[in-house]
Scaffold this motif. Structure first.
Motif, short mmCIF file in Angstrom:
data_model
loop_
_atom_site.label_atom_id
_atom_site.label_comp_id
_atom_site.label_asym_id
_atom_site.label_seq_id
_atom_site.Cartn_x
_atom_site.Cartn_y
_atom_site.Cartn_z
N LEU A 232 13.29 92.09 -47.17
CA LEU A 232 13.90 91.03 -47.98
C LEU A 232 14.97 90.27 -47.20
O LEU A 232 15.33 89.15 -47.57
N GLY A 233 15.49 90.88 -46.14
CA GLY A 233 16.50 90.21 -45.33
C GLY A 233 17.85 90.10 -45.98
O GLY A 233 18.67 89.26 -45.60
N LEU A 234 18.14 90.94 -46.98
CA LEU A 234 19.43 90.91 -47.67
C LEU A 234 20.42 91.84 -46.98
O LEU A 234 20.05 92.93 -46.55
N ILE B 187 12.14 89.40 -53.87
CA ILE B 187 10.89 90.17 -53.96
C ILE B 187 9.70 89.23 -54.14
O ILE B 187 8.65 89.39 -53.50
N ILE B 188 9.85 88.24 -55.00
CA ILE B 188 8.76 87.27 -55.21
C ILE B 188 8.46 86.50 -53.94
O ILE B 188 7.30 86.26 -53.59
N THR B 189 9.52 86.13 -53.20
CA THR B 189 9.33 85.41 -51.94
C THR B 189 8.56 86.25 -50.93
O THR B 189 7.77 85.74 -50.15
N ILE C 172 5.55 98.29 -65.16
CA ILE C 172 6.69 97.40 -65.43
C ILE C 172 7.85 97.80 -64.52
O ILE C 172 8.18 98.99 -64.42
N ILE C 173 8.45 96.83 -63.86
CA ILE C 173 9.59 97.11 -63.00
C ILE C 173 10.81 96.37 -63.52
O ILE C 173 10.79 95.14 -63.69
N GLU C 174 11.85 97.12 -63.80
CA GLU C 174 13.14 96.54 -64.16
C GLU C 174 14.11 96.74 -63.00
O GLU C 174 14.23 97.85 -62.46
N ILE C 175 14.79 95.69 -62.60
CA ILE C 175 15.70 95.72 -61.45
C ILE C 175 17.14 95.86 -61.92
O ILE C 175 17.60 95.08 -62.76
N LYS D 219 18.80 88.74 -60.43
CA LYS D 219 17.91 87.60 -60.21
C LYS D 219 17.76 87.29 -58.72
O LYS D 219 16.71 86.80 -58.28
N ASP D 220 18.80 87.60 -57.91
CA ASP D 220 18.70 87.38 -56.47
C ASP D 220 17.68 88.34 -55.85
O ASP D 220 16.85 87.94 -55.03
#
Length: 337
Positions: A180-182, A197-199, A244-247, A191-192
């Protein structure tokens, strides 16, 4: 009658497939050549086993004789690889045509036969590239699965000798999200992390493991006039269930577990088809107290899994610490699970 575009597309596909097959065939022949060279070097060493440093002498001598004519592929370092290759895989008929020489070199760095068997099975099953195999080895995929599963189960699932019976057989803890490069020093909103993850969805699916496909992001659900949003929804074809994944970018709380349990119940009662298995919920969190997870959920439940995420590759010390903790826990229970 075929259209011009269909004809061109079909012929291009034939050319691409033939080229790929040719490349694989050439690489396999090269791999066989290295194996036979390694075998011949080892056999020569055995003839002079009473002479000190005879093996080093052979490698040095061969390198000096072969490099000028055949190039850097026959340096002393490479010849040592070939010798180790033969020693690690002593039966030529067991070599897999699906693996390249570069992948075999990665496998040679592993310490145990069980590790090699696991990564070979996973590479063939998932058609991993060299880069993907390297990442899975560097992120200690095998060891992370073993933290919650026995070797036989991990290997059997990898070889397709058995289907996974519950989520813990294929879901890793921790999940390593270095792609992810974070920066780990920074604070992130959920949300970040979700956006990152979507990217990098392809890499995230690789980290999730076998059989996962993406379904939805921020899935809206309505419950008696109230509106809720599920972070990420996947489907696993091996388990035949929604996932289902909750972050959570904070330490996991019992309220978080209750929220995910509600989403899982909703999917089980509204979305799941009769032939599908119960929905799985994953709490992807920054940190967790396993005892809180255990006492919040019913005993013997298999639907909710808490997995800690890491934004960087684990060090060898961290991995050993985790393994030692598991061993200490096992011993404290009298060696019985």
């Amino acid at each position: 009658m075929l259209s011009d575009q269909t004809l061109i597309s079909d012929i291009k596909a034939i050319i691409s497939k033939s080229r790929d097959n040719a490349i694989r065939a050439v690489d396999h022949q090269r791999t066989l050549m290295y194996w036979h060279i390694g075998k011949r070097i080892f056999e020569e060493e055995q003839q002079g086993k009473d002479r000190a440093d005879y093996g080093k002498y052979i490698i040095k001598y061969l390198s000096e004789e072969l490099q000028p004519e055949f190039g850097s592929g026959f340096s002393a370092r490479q010849l040592n690889w070939y010798r180790q290759f033969y020693r690690t895989f002593p039966i030529v008929s067991t070599l897999w045509t699906q693996l390249s020489w570069s992948q075999y070199k990665l496998l040679l760095s592993l310490n145990s036969e069980e590790q090699r068997e696991f990564y070979v099975a996973e590479t063939i099953k998932n058609n991993w590239t060299v880069r993907q195999l390297e990442r899975q080895i560097n992120t200690n995929l095998y060891e992370r699965l073993l933290l919650s599963n026995d070797k036989e189960s991990v290997l059997a699932v990898a070889k397709r000798e058995k289907m996974p019976s519950d989520a813990k057989e294929i879901i890793k803890d921790p999940m390593v999200l270095e792609f992810l490069g974070l920066k780990r020093e920074s604070a992130y909103y959920e949300k970040d992390l979700e956006g990152a993850i979507i990217t990098h969805l392809q890499e995230f699916l690789l980290e999730l493991g076998n059989g996962f496909s993406f379904v939805a992001r921020q899935k809206r659900i309505h419950i008696e006039g109230d509106e809720f949003f599920v972070d990420l929804v996947f489907y696993n074809r091996l388990l035949q269930s929604f996932v289902i994944i909750e972050i959570k970018t904070h330490k996991l709380t019992h309220q978080d577990i209750g929220q995910l349990q509600m989403y899982v119940n909703y999917y089980d009662r509204i979305e799941k088809l009769p032939h599908e298995h119960p929905t799985i919920g994953i709490l992807l969190c920054a940190s967790k107290n396993d005892a809180v997870v255990k006492f919040t959920l019913p005993e013997e439940q298999k639907q909710i899994v808490a997995s800690q995420y890491e934004l960087y590759l684990p060090t060898e010390k961290q991995l050993l610490d985790e393994v030692n903790k598991e061993l200490e826990s096992f011993v404290s229970k009298g060696g019985v699970e």
